[in-house]
Design a protein around this motif. Structure first.
Motif, PDB file in Angstrom:
ATOM      1  N   ALA A   1      36.197  36.713 112.358  1.00 44.10           N
ATOM      2  CA  ALA A   1      35.981  37.951 111.607  1.00 44.10           C
ATOM      3  C   ALA A   1      34.508  38.209 111.286  1.00 44.10           C
ATOM      4  O   ALA A   1      34.045  39.345 111.423  1.00 44.10           O
ATOM      5  N   PRO A   2      33.723  37.203 110.856  1.00 48.16           N
ATOM      6  CA  PRO A   2      32.314  37.496 110.552  1.00 48.16           C
ATOM      7  C   PRO A   2      31.554  38.056 111.759  1.00 48.16           C
ATOM      8  O   PRO A   2      30.747  38.981 111.616  1.00 48.16           O
ATOM      9  N   GLU A   3      31.826  37.520 112.954  1.00 48.65           N
ATOM     10  CA  GLU A   3      31.164  38.023 114.153  1.00 48.65           C
ATOM     11  C   GLU A   3      31.577  39.468 114.434  1.00 48.65           C
ATOM     12  O   GLU A   3      30.756  40.298 114.806  1.00 48.65           O
ATOM     13  N   MET A   4      32.869  39.766 114.243  1.00 52.70           N
ATOM     14  CA  MET A   4      33.356  41.124 114.491  1.00 52.70           C
ATOM     15  C   MET A   4      32.737  42.111 113.507  1.00 52.70           C
ATOM     16  O   MET A   4      32.307  43.193 113.901  1.00 52.70           O
ATOM     17  N   VAL A   5      32.677  41.739 112.230  1.00 53.47           N
ATOM     18  CA  VAL A   5      32.072  42.623 111.224  1.00 53.47           C
ATOM     19  C   VAL A   5      30.613  42.880 111.575  1.00 53.47           C
ATOM     20  O   VAL A   5      30.134  44.011 111.519  1.00 53.47           O
ATOM     21  N   LYS A   6      29.887  41.840 111.978  1.00 52.77           N
ATOM     22  CA  LYS A   6      28.470  41.998 112.338  1.00 52.77           C
ATOM     23  C   LYS A   6      28.311  42.940 113.525  1.00 52.77           C
ATOM     24  O   LYS A   6      27.455  43.838 113.510  1.00 52.77           O
ATOM     25  N   VAL A   7      29.131  42.776 114.552  1.00 54.09           N
ATOM     26  CA  VAL A   7      29.042  43.652 115.730  1.00 54.09           C
ATOM     27  C   VAL A   7      29.320  45.097 115.326  1.00 54.09           C
ATOM     28  O   VAL A   7      28.587  46.015 115.724  1.00 54.09           O
TER      29      VAL A   7
END
Length: 173
Positions: A102-108
């Motif tokens: 989830a953190p990677e998806m939010v950042k993208v």
């Protein structure tokens, strides 16, 4: 051709997309990209149905998030309040929670949906517009992180037991 009912419909796969051709009504409808799924895609920017998006390898939802972000940015036309990803972004974040990314998806999503306020743009000489952009980015980041936390809680309640030792999971607040 994936399947055919000569009197009713044909499902055709072309260029990675699936289409249902209704022969009796002369219409074409795009379908979820998962073979033999009869549901339509979640949106024009997310080519899988809500059920099958979570089953994709993480690279496909990240690419989908990039496409959603670019499309959202293009539609927003430098109006920061219109840049949020909405229901599509929520679905991508929920799928990422299931894959522990989830953190990677939010950042993208944040990086692509919004222009960087530190870079040159239409807000460069307008402090009010720059502050508005920063506020909208922070608000969307918080919203997406809340979606991720809610989905993690939902998954934890549904699982109820540890997948390794089968003991009941302690409450998570």
């Amino acid at each position: 051709m994936e399947s055919a009912d000569p009197e009713h419909q044909v499902v055709v796969v072309a260029g990675g997309c699936r289409f249902e051709l209704c022969l009796t009504q002369e219409m074409v409808q795009e379908l979820c990209r998962e073979p033999y799924c009869g549901r339509g895609p979640f949106s024009e920017d997310i080519p899988w149905c809500a059920t099958h998006l979570g089953e994709r390898s993480m690279l496909e939802p990240i690419e989908t998030a990039k496409n959603l972000g670019y499309a959202t940015r293009d539609r927003a036309d430098y109006e920061p309040d219109r840049c949020g990803g909405g229901a599509g972004a929520d679905l991508l974040v929920k799928a990422a929670v299931a894959q522990a990314s989830a953190p990677e998806m939010v950042k993208v999503l944040i990086d692509i949906c919004f222009d960087d306020p530190d870079e040159e743009g239409p807000w460069t000489f307008d402090d009010h517009l720059e502050m508005q952009l920063r506020h909208v980015i922070d608000r969307e980041r918080l919203r997406l992180n809340n979606v991720a936390c809610d989905e993690a809680r939902r998954i934890r309640r549904a699982a109820a037991t540890c997948s390794v030792c089968s003991r009941a999971l302690p409450p998570w607040t």
